[in-house]
Design a protein around this motif. Sequence first.
Motif, PDB file in Angstrom:
ATOM      1  N   LEU A  42       0.833  -1.206   0.000  1.00 33.36           N
ATOM      2  CA  LEU A  42       0.000   0.000   0.000  1.00 33.36           C
ATOM      3  C   LEU A  42       0.868   1.258   0.000  1.00 33.36           C
ATOM      4  O   LEU A  42       0.493   2.276  -0.591  1.00 33.36           O
ATOM      5  CB  LEU A  42      -0.928  -0.011   1.213  1.00 33.36           C
ATOM      6  CG  LEU A  42      -1.989  -1.126   1.225  1.00 33.36           C
ATOM      7  CD1 LEU A  42      -2.797  -1.088   2.509  1.00 33.36           C
ATOM      8  CD2 LEU A  42      -2.913  -1.000   0.011  1.00 33.36           C
ATOM      9  N   MET A  43       2.037   1.173   0.667  1.00 27.56           N
ATOM     10  CA  MET A  43       2.965   2.312   0.627  1.00 27.56           C
ATOM     11  C   MET A  43       3.433   2.585  -0.797  1.00 27.56           C
ATOM     12  O   MET A  43       3.629   3.740  -1.187  1.00 27.56           O
ATOM     13  CB  MET A  43       4.161   2.053   1.541  1.00 27.56           C
ATOM     14  CG  MET A  43       3.860   2.166   3.023  1.00 27.56           C
ATOM     15  SD  MET A  43       5.245   1.632   4.071  1.00 27.56           S
ATOM     16  CE  MET A  43       6.516   2.859   3.630  1.00 27.56           C
ATOM     17  N   ARG A  44       3.618   1.537  -1.584  1.00 28.94           N
ATOM     18  CA  ARG A  44       4.058   1.713  -2.979  1.00 28.94           C
ATOM     19  C   ARG A  44       2.983   2.376  -3.830  1.00 28.94           C
ATOM     20  O   ARG A  44       3.268   2.902  -4.907  1.00 28.94           O
ATOM     21  CB  ARG A  44       4.443   0.372  -3.597  1.00 28.94           C
ATOM     22  CG  ARG A  44       5.688  -0.249  -3.015  1.00 28.94           C
ATOM     23  CD  ARG A  44       6.364  -1.174  -3.989  1.00 28.94           C
ATOM     24  NE  ARG A  44       7.046  -0.423  -5.046  1.00 28.94           N
ATOM     25  CZ  ARG A  44       7.680  -0.996  -6.059  1.00 28.94           C
ATOM     26  NH1 ARG A  44       7.708  -2.314  -6.173  1.00 28.94           N
ATOM     27  NH2 ARG A  44       8.286  -0.278  -6.965  1.00 28.94           N
ATOM     28  N   LEU A  45       1.741   2.335  -3.347  1.00 28.56           N
ATOM     29  CA  LEU A  45       0.648   2.982  -4.068  1.00 28.56           C
ATOM     30  C   LEU A  45       0.407   4.413  -3.588  1.00 28.56           C
ATOM     31  O   LEU A  45      -0.451   5.118  -4.118  1.00 28.56           O
ATOM     32  CB  LEU A  45      -0.639   2.167  -3.888  1.00 28.56           C
ATOM     33  CG  LEU A  45      -0.628   0.752  -4.486  1.00 28.56           C
ATOM     34  CD1 LEU A  45      -1.842  -0.026  -4.016  1.00 28.56           C
ATOM     35  CD2 LEU A  45      -0.582   0.818  -6.006  1.00 28.56           C
ATOM     36  N   SER A  46       1.167   4.819  -2.576  1.00 28.91           N
ATOM     37  CA  SER A  46       0.979   6.145  -1.991  1.00 28.91           C
ATOM     38  C   SER A  46       1.357   7.245  -2.986  1.00 28.91           C
ATOM     39  O   SER A  46       2.259   7.093  -3.805  1.00 28.91           O
ATOM     40  CB  SER A  46       1.821   6.275  -0.716  1.00 28.91           C
ATOM     41  OG  SER A  46       1.759   7.592  -0.212  1.00 28.91           O
ATOM     42  N   ASN A  48       2.504   9.987  -1.841  1.00 29.88           N
ATOM     43  CA  ASN A  48       3.628  10.634  -1.176  1.00 29.88           C
ATOM     44  C   ASN A  48       4.926  10.009  -1.694  1.00 29.88           C
ATOM     45  O   ASN A  48       5.170   8.817  -1.513  1.00 29.88           O
ATOM     46  CB  ASN A  48       3.507  10.459   0.341  1.00 29.88           C
ATOM     47  CG  ASN A  48       4.578  11.201   1.112  1.00 29.88           C
ATOM     48  OD1 ASN A  48       5.767  11.016   0.890  1.00 29.88           O
ATOM     49  ND2 ASN A  48       4.152  12.057   2.040  1.00 29.88           N
ATOM     50  N   GLY A  49       5.764  10.815  -2.326  1.00 30.35           N
ATOM     51  CA  GLY A  49       6.976  10.306  -2.950  1.00 30.35           C
ATOM     52  C   GLY A  49       7.942   9.669  -1.975  1.00 30.35           C
ATOM     53  O   GLY A  49       8.588   8.665  -2.294  1.00 30.35           O
ATOM     54  N   PHE A  50       8.049  10.238  -0.758  1.00 35.37           N
ATOM     55  CA  PHE A  50       8.981   9.704   0.235  1.00 35.37           C
ATOM     56  C   PHE A  50       8.541   8.318   0.702  1.00 35.37           C
ATOM     57  O   PHE A  50       9.352   7.392   0.775  1.00 35.37           O
ATOM     58  CB  PHE A  50       9.066  10.665   1.423  1.00 35.37           C
ATOM     59  CG  PHE A  50       9.974  10.198   2.519  1.00 35.37           C
ATOM     60  CD1 PHE A  50      11.354  10.175   2.337  1.00 35.37           C
ATOM     61  CD2 PHE A  50       9.451   9.756   3.730  1.00 35.37           C
ATOM     62  CE1 PHE A  50      12.204   9.734   3.342  1.00 35.37           C
ATOM     63  CE2 PHE A  50      10.297   9.312   4.746  1.00 35.37           C
ATOM     64  CZ  PHE A  50      11.671   9.296   4.546  1.00 35.37           C
ATOM     65  N   ILE A  51       7.257   8.186   1.011  1.00 33.43           N
ATOM     66  CA  ILE A  51       6.718   6.895   1.457  1.00 33.43           C
ATOM     67  C   ILE A  51       6.874   5.851   0.358  1.00 33.43           C
ATOM     68  O   ILE A  51       7.281   4.711   0.603  1.00 33.43           O
ATOM     69  CB  ILE A  51       5.241   7.044   1.859  1.00 33.43           C
ATOM     70  CG1 ILE A  51       5.132   7.905   3.117  1.00 33.43           C
ATOM     71  CG2 ILE A  51       4.598   5.677   2.084  1.00 33.43           C
ATOM     72  CD1 ILE A  51       3.702   8.195   3.541  1.00 33.43           C
TER      73      ILE A  51
END
Length: 218
Positions: A42-46, A48-51
């Motif tokens: 799910l973070m890879r779908l964020s 937010n570029g940093f996440i």
Amino acid sequence: MNLNPEAFVDIIPYLVTGLWYTLIITLVGVALGCVLGTIFGLMRLSKNGFIKAIASIYVEVLRGTPLLAQIFFFHFGIPNLLGFNLDALVSAIVVIAINSGAYIAEIVRGGVQSVDQGQIEAGRSLGLNSRQTMRYIIWPQALKIMIPPFGNQFIISLKDTSLLSSIAVAELMYQAQTYSSITFDAFEAYFMVCLFYLMITIPASLLLRYTERRLERS
């Protein structure tokens, strides 16, 4: 040919013990890997570029390095740097969890992205926010897509546990090596360990195929 028929039976108690450790490591490791994989997927779908970058680094590093190197790094490298000893069983579960998590993250990302984006608009039209849309509309559909790859990853991780014999975890391969080193019945030992792995992977594969057929019909 020097074949010892009794060895096929004598090794069974060793392998039963190894099977217990193999299953515990796989089940606990993959369960934790599912948690990690869901989070990082799910973070890879964020947006937010940093996440997204953190998740991408985790996935690429773990998928781009050999599992054996990861085993040595987590069992010997990190404890040596920080000045403590790590139990081999704990190391085994941690490595399987972290390694499988990287692959599961891609399964999660692919599963969510495979859902028609129109479903998001449908959720918004119903007055749902982004989190509610994910929970009630996107995630149930994505999970259906992800189940077969999850099953494949479980089988892969189970077979990967054989590499844990390198740090003396008492799983199937280690037990076969131990028996072989004592009795010198190498053929019998490794034939039986292959048979034990097949006793797990074949039923798991059949169950996975059955599940896939059921999902295709539903």
